[in-house]
Design a protein around this motif. Sequence first.
Motif, PDB file in Angstrom:
ATOM      1  N   GLU A 276       0.829  -1.207   0.000  1.00 17.17           N
ATOM      2  CA  GLU A 276       0.000   0.000   0.000  1.00 17.17           C
ATOM      3  C   GLU A 276       0.864   1.258   0.000  1.00 17.17           C
ATOM      4  OE1 GLU A 276      -3.801   1.943   2.425  1.00 17.17           O
ATOM      5  OE2 GLU A 276      -2.755   0.189   3.238  1.00 17.17           O
ATOM      6  N   LYS A 277       1.972   1.217   0.749  1.00 16.92           N
ATOM      7  CA  LYS A 277       2.850   2.386   0.845  1.00 16.92           C
ATOM      8  C   LYS A 277       3.904   2.430  -0.265  1.00 16.92           C
ATOM      9  CE  LYS A 277       2.488   2.833   5.878  1.00 16.92           C
ATOM     10  NZ  LYS A 277       3.234   2.754   7.176  1.00 16.92           N
ATOM     11  N   PHE A 278       4.396   1.251  -0.653  1.00 20.86           N
ATOM     12  CA  PHE A 278       5.493   1.181  -1.643  1.00 20.86           C
ATOM     13  C   PHE A 278       5.152   0.187  -2.762  1.00 20.86           C
ATOM     14  CE2 PHE A 278       7.289   1.923   2.616  1.00 20.86           C
ATOM     15  CZ  PHE A 278       7.959   3.123   2.429  1.00 20.86           C
ATOM     16  N   PRO A 279       4.111   0.457  -3.537  1.00 21.97           N
ATOM     17  CA  PRO A 279       3.730  -0.508  -4.584  1.00 21.97           C
ATOM     18  C   PRO A 279       4.809  -0.711  -5.642  1.00 21.97           C
ATOM     19  CG  PRO A 279       2.561   1.571  -4.865  1.00 21.97           C
ATOM     20  CD  PRO A 279       3.224   1.634  -3.535  1.00 21.97           C
ATOM     21  N   THR A 280       5.577   0.335  -5.916  1.00 16.25           N
ATOM     22  CA  THR A 280       6.639   0.224  -6.930  1.00 16.25           C
ATOM     23  C   THR A 280       7.669  -0.822  -6.531  1.00 16.25           C
ATOM     24  OG1 THR A 280       6.352   2.572  -7.405  1.00 16.25           O
ATOM     25  CG2 THR A 280       8.323   1.540  -8.278  1.00 16.25           C
ATOM     26  N   SER A 281       7.937  -0.930  -5.240  1.00  9.39           N
ATOM     27  CA  SER A 281       8.944  -1.881  -4.763  1.00  9.39           C
ATOM     28  C   SER A 281       8.485  -3.322  -4.943  1.00  9.39           C
ATOM     29  CB  SER A 281       9.255  -1.620  -3.281  1.00  9.39           C
ATOM     30  OG  SER A 281       9.726  -0.309  -3.097  1.00  9.39           O
ATOM     31  N   PHE A 282       7.178  -3.557  -4.798  1.00  6.05           N
ATOM     32  CA  PHE A 282       6.659  -4.925  -4.929  1.00  6.05           C
ATOM     33  C   PHE A 282       6.486  -5.310  -6.395  1.00  6.05           C
ATOM     34  CE2 PHE A 282       3.217  -8.017  -5.345  1.00  6.05           C
ATOM     35  CZ  PHE A 282       3.653  -9.023  -4.500  1.00  6.05           C
ATOM     36  N   PHE A 283       5.831  -4.441  -7.161  1.00  9.95           N
ATOM     37  CA  PHE A 283       5.583  -4.727  -8.575  1.00  9.95           C
ATOM     38  C   PHE A 283       6.783  -4.284  -9.411  1.00  9.95           C
ATOM     39  CE2 PHE A 283       1.334  -4.131  -6.724  1.00  9.95           C
ATOM     40  CZ  PHE A 283       0.751  -5.347  -7.069  1.00  9.95           C
ATOM     41  N   SER A 284       7.924  -4.875  -9.127  1.00 10.61           N
ATOM     42  CA  SER A 284       9.160  -4.513  -9.828  1.00 10.61           C
ATOM     43  C   SER A 284       9.379  -5.407 -11.035  1.00 10.61           C
ATOM     44  CB  SER A 284      10.357  -4.604  -8.883  1.00 10.61           C
ATOM     45  OG  SER A 284      10.469  -5.913  -8.362  1.00 10.61           O
ATOM     46  N   SER A 285      10.392  -5.073 -11.789  1.00  6.36           N
ATOM     47  CA  SER A 285      10.705  -5.841 -12.994  1.00  6.36           C
ATOM     48  C   SER A 285      11.149  -7.259 -12.638  1.00  6.36           C
ATOM     49  CB  SER A 285      11.813  -5.147 -13.788  1.00  6.36           C
ATOM     50  OG  SER A 285      12.268  -5.963 -14.837  1.00  6.36           O
ATOM     51  N   SER A 286      10.751  -8.214 -13.470  1.00  7.69           N
ATOM     52  CA  SER A 286      11.138  -9.609 -13.234  1.00  7.69           C
ATOM     53  C   SER A 286      12.650  -9.800 -13.349  1.00  7.69           C
ATOM     54  CB  SER A 286      10.426 -10.526 -14.229  1.00  7.69           C
ATOM     55  OG  SER A 286      10.733 -10.151 -15.562  1.00  7.69           O
ATOM     56  N   SER A 287      13.310  -8.867 -14.041  1.00  8.20           N
ATOM     57  CA  SER A 287      14.766  -8.963 -14.190  1.00  8.20           C
ATOM     58  C   SER A 287      15.499  -8.708 -12.876  1.00  8.20           C
ATOM     59  CB  SER A 287      15.254  -7.966 -15.251  1.00  8.20           C
ATOM     60  OG  SER A 287      14.952  -6.634 -14.862  1.00  8.20           O
ATOM     61  N   ASP A 288      14.793  -8.091 -11.898  1.00  9.44           N
ATOM     62  CA  ASP A 288      15.406  -7.797 -10.597  1.00  9.44           C
ATOM     63  C   ASP A 288      15.265  -8.955  -9.611  1.00  9.44           C
ATOM     64  OD1 ASP A 288      16.005  -5.278 -11.540  1.00  9.44           O
ATOM     65  OD2 ASP A 288      14.196  -4.354 -10.726  1.00  9.44           O
ATOM     66  N   HIS A 289      14.484  -9.964  -9.966  1.00 10.05           N
ATOM     67  CA  HIS A 289      14.137 -11.018  -9.006  1.00 10.05           C
ATOM     68  C   HIS A 289      15.366 -11.738  -8.447  1.00 10.05           C
ATOM     69  CE1 HIS A 289      11.299 -13.810  -7.135  1.00 10.05           C
ATOM     70  NE2 HIS A 289      12.133 -14.779  -7.474  1.00 10.05           N
ATOM     71  N   ASP A 290      16.288 -12.105  -9.306  1.00 12.22           N
ATOM     72  CA  ASP A 290      17.476 -12.840  -8.854  1.00 12.22           C
ATOM     73  C   ASP A 290      18.339 -11.993  -7.922  1.00 12.22           C
ATOM     74  OD1 ASP A 290      16.709 -15.070 -10.251  1.00 12.22           O
ATOM     75  OD2 ASP A 290      17.934 -14.623 -12.019  1.00 12.22           O
ATOM     76  N   SER A 291      18.485 -10.707  -8.262  1.00 17.65           N
ATOM     77  CA  SER A 291      19.272  -9.805  -7.405  1.00 17.65           C
ATOM     78  C   SER A 291      18.601  -9.633  -6.050  1.00 17.65           C
ATOM     79  CB  SER A 291      19.441  -8.439  -8.081  1.00 17.65           C
ATOM     80  OG  SER A 291      20.234  -8.548  -9.239  1.00 17.65           O
ATOM     81  N   GLN A 292      17.275  -9.490  -6.050  1.00 18.49           N
ATOM     82  CA  GLN A 292      16.536  -9.361  -4.794  1.00 18.49           C
ATOM     83  C   GLN A 292      16.738 -10.603  -3.926  1.00 18.49           C
ATOM     84  OE1 GLN A 292      12.610  -8.706  -6.441  1.00 18.49           O
ATOM     85  NE2 GLN A 292      12.668  -6.525  -5.955  1.00 18.49           N
ATOM     86  N   LYS A 293      16.647 -11.750  -4.545  1.00 20.10           N
ATOM     87  CA  LYS A 293      16.803 -13.017  -3.813  1.00 20.10           C
ATOM     88  C   LYS A 293      18.197 -13.131  -3.204  1.00 20.10           C
ATOM     89  CE  LYS A 293      15.707 -17.922  -4.455  1.00 20.10           C
ATOM     90  NZ  LYS A 293      15.269 -18.951  -5.447  1.00 20.10           N
ATOM     91  N   ALA A 294      19.219 -12.759  -3.989  1.00 21.39           N
ATOM     92  CA  ALA A 294      20.601 -12.836  -3.505  1.00 21.39           C
ATOM     93  C   ALA A 294      20.845 -11.846  -2.371  1.00 21.39           C
ATOM     94  CB  ALA A 294      21.565 -12.552  -4.658  1.00 21.39           C
ATOM     95  N   ASN A 295      20.272 -10.650  -2.468  1.00 26.66           N
ATOM     96  CA  ASN A 295      20.451  -9.649  -1.414  1.00 26.66           C
ATOM     97  C   ASN A 295      19.748 -10.046  -0.127  1.00 26.66           C
ATOM     98  OD1 ASN A 295      22.020  -7.148  -2.193  1.00 26.66           O
ATOM     99  ND2 ASN A 295      20.717  -7.329  -3.992  1.00 26.66           N
TER     100      ASN A 295
END
Length: 392
Positions: A140-159
């Motif tokens: 609700e507060k940060f929708p951009t952070s959740f609905f991000s590009s699928s290309s960021d998924h691996d980096s998010q997981k690693a971080n």
Amino acid sequence: MQCKNSTAHRPVDCANMLRLVTTSLCLYCQRAQVTSLLITRPCSSIVQEENPLAVSALYDLSVDISKVRKLKGWVLRQSPVYVNETAALLRDMGASGPVIARVLELHPEAILCKPDQMEAQKKLWMSVCTSQKDLVGIIEKFPTSFFSSSSDHDSQKANIAYFQTLHLNKRVISKLMASAPQSFSRPAKQNEVMIQTLQKTYLDLGGKEDNMKTWLQKLLTQNPYVLLKLPEALHDNLAFLRNVGFTGDELLRLLSKLKGYVTELNPESMRLTLNYSQETLGCTEAELRQIVLQCPALLYYSVPILADRFKGLLTAGVSMEQIMETPTVLELTTQIIQYRIQKLRSFGYDVRSGSLEVLDGTKKDFEMSYGKLHFRRERPLFNPVAPLRTED
């Protein structure tokens, strides 16, 4: 004669040639214009009409379509869209109708995310959220952070995996992902370098290893963007402050009080600010250091801003001695200072002869101080000499 005839016919030939060149140029420009339009416009945006399915589905969810048109109208012209799938995902996590509408108004690009991508994001975020309710609050507060590009998924997981090795609280990691998503979209190694720099700095300045995790969590919570700064900036700024006389313990206090914003400073701006402050206050270097420890914000205000605030306080009759006793008043804008002084004056409080602490603090702090003065003024004073009234 041939030369003369040739000369006589030359103007006619030139005129014909000019018309031919002009016609060819016009045809070329027209072709280039059409070609340019075809090249510069992506296939998805050639059709300028809105997608009626997207508009209808958003309308059914009580989304303010006019707001979406005004801010991000291009989304309504895309196809395919996943309006119902997005709403279903949020609804399954416990989001109410108004919450879903707000999310889609704030970030309509969410309807372009594929269902399998959203499910993957949900699974990833739930690894750092304590409940689905918490995740809905973040979306609700940060929708951009959740609905991000699928290309960021691996980096998010690693971080996430890296921050979990630091044994940080889940809420800290989720807040970092929400408020500073850029730091999770880049390689984990870059965050690791900055974290190690912060840890080493903390220990080098005299911090205790037992308290380092708590200190780091607090710092990252207060300023998530510190991860995006260069380690060199931290080294250079702390080296400058050490050179002007701050001890390791004092630097550690400054680093904590500045909430990591010390990485956003630079030695030259701090030098100008400190020189101006010392000259204006007429204090020694040792006194200036103590003032900075009380009011670390002094380091990142520019000279023009400080000049305006000093002028505002002096115009109100405040002395330099008072400012040195309560330097945190310099964190307030001239307009706020003027407003608060007028409020206090209405209750008979003269800042020229009293403490500036009543001026200081947040709006809530000032309202509490103001309320105490108001109560003190209205409360009747008991006179022990006056006779008591009794009924006959």
